[in-house]
Design an enzyme around this catalytic site. Structure first.
Site, short mmCIF file in Angstrom:
data_model
loop_
_atom_site.label_atom_id
_atom_site.label_comp_id
_atom_site.label_asym_id
_atom_site.label_seq_id
_atom_site.Cartn_x
_atom_site.Cartn_y
_atom_site.Cartn_z
N GLY A 1 -0.56 -1.43 -1.55
CA GLY A 1 0.37 -1.38 -0.43
C GLY A 1 1.83 -1.55 -0.80
N LYS B 1 -11.69 -6.06 -13.13
CA LYS B 1 -11.30 -5.96 -11.73
C LYS B 1 -12.44 -5.30 -10.95
CE LYS B 1 -8.29 -3.84 -8.36
NZ LYS B 1 -7.29 -2.78 -8.08
#
Length: 258
Positions: A187, A99
Site C-alpha cells: 500500500g 515471508k
C-alpha cells in the site's frame, strides 16, 4: 547504530525491506536496492528464477552474501501450496527466514488469514522463521505472534495500490500490543506514506511497487530510505501532543511594554 531491527535470529541496520518484483530488469533491481541501502530483499519463489543457471538469475545481481534473501510465497492461495513453496526454497538455498503470503483472491490480493495461520503453524513447527503478511486486524496479528511468527506484516492497503495507510489506528494498535516486529507491507505509494508508518511505531516497511514503478527508481529508493529513517527518529523522539487551540511558542509574560 544501536537501534537495530531484530527479526528472529537476524539483525539489521536498515528498516527498509526491498521487494524484487515489477522492475524492468535485474540491473535496475540491483541499482534500486543499493540506493535504498536495504539489507533484506524479498524474492517470489514461484515467479523469479533463482535456481536455473541456464537462465538469467536474480542472484547474479543480488549477492546473497551481501543481502538476506527473504523467499516469499506470492501467488499462493492455500496453506498447502505456501508450505510446499517454502520447503523448496529451503532445499534450494538453505533459507529459514521466510515471508508467508497466502492470498484470498486475484482481484484484491487480500490475505486469507485462515490459510495463513494454518500455514504458519506448520512452518513454525518445521523450524522456519516466519514473517507473515496479513490484514490490519489486531486480533489476527496477535494470533500469528502466538503461533510463533517472528514478525507480523499488516497491509497498509492492497498490494500495489499505492494508496498509503487505510487504517493508521489499527497499525498503531497492532504495534502497541505486539512483542515481535511489525512491518507495514503493501500500500505504500510515496515517501510520506513510509514516514507515517514509521511514525506510528512500525518497526520496518516493505516497499516494492512504489519504487519499481517510479519514473526514477533509484531516486525514489533514496527517498524511501530517508523517509523510513526520519519516521523512525520521529517515533523515538516522541511527537508533541495535538491541541485543540493555539499554544504560543514564545512567553506570554514579561513583554518590554508591561
Amino acid at each position: 547504530m544501536s537501534d537495530r531491527l531484530k527479526v528472529g535470529t537476524y539483525e539489521f541496520t536498515s528498516r527498509l525491506i526491498a521487494g524484487s518484483g515489477k522492475y524492468k530488469n535485474f540491473a535496475i533491481t540491483k541499482a534500486a536496492t543499493e540506493a535504498a541501502e536495504a539489507e533484506m530483499i524479498t524474492v517470489a519463489i514461484r515467479r523469479v528464477n533463482i535456481t536455473d543457471p541456464g537462465k538469467e538469475n536474480l542472484l547474479d545481481y543480488i549477492d546473497p552474501k551481501k543481502y538476506v534473501i527473504l523467499p516469499n510465497t506470492a501467488g499462493c492461495f492455500n496453506a498447502e501450496d505456501a508450505v510446499r513453496t517454502l520447503r523448496l526454497a529451503r532445499e534450494a538455498g538453505g533459507w529459514d527466514l521466510v515471508k508467508l503470503e497466502v492470498l484470498g483472491d486475484t482481484e484484491t490480493l487480500y490475505p486469507n488469514v485462515v490459510e495463513t495461520i494454518k500455514a504458519a503453524e506448520t512452518l513454525v513447527a518445521e523450524g522456519f522463521q516466519v514473517m507473515a503478511y496479513t490484514s490490519d486486524d489486531p486480533i489476527v496479528a496477535l494470533k500469528l505472534e502466538d503461533v510463533g511468527c517472528v514478525a507480523v506484516m499488516p497491509l497498509g492497503n492492497p498490494i500495489g495500490s499505492g494508496r498509503g495507510l487505510a487504517n493508521p489506528f489499527n497499525i498503531r494498535v497492532i504495534k502497541q500490543r505486539a512483542s515481535v516486529p511489525i512491518v507495514v507491507d503493501a500500500g505504500i505509494g510515496t515517501a510520506s506514506d513510509a514516514a507515517k508508518a514509521m511514525e506510528l511505531g512500525a518497526d520496518a516497511c516493505l516497499i516494492n511497487t512504489a519504487i519499481a514503478e517510479a519514473k526514477d527508481e533509484c531516486m525514489m529508493a533514496r527517498a524511501m530510505r530517508d523517509a523510513v529513517r526520519a519516521g523512525r527518529q520521529a517515533f523515538l523522539a516522541g511527537r508533541m501532543p495535538k491541541r485543540a487551540f493555539a499554544s504560543a511558542s514564545s512567553p506570554t509574560e514579561g513583554y518590554i511594554w508591561d
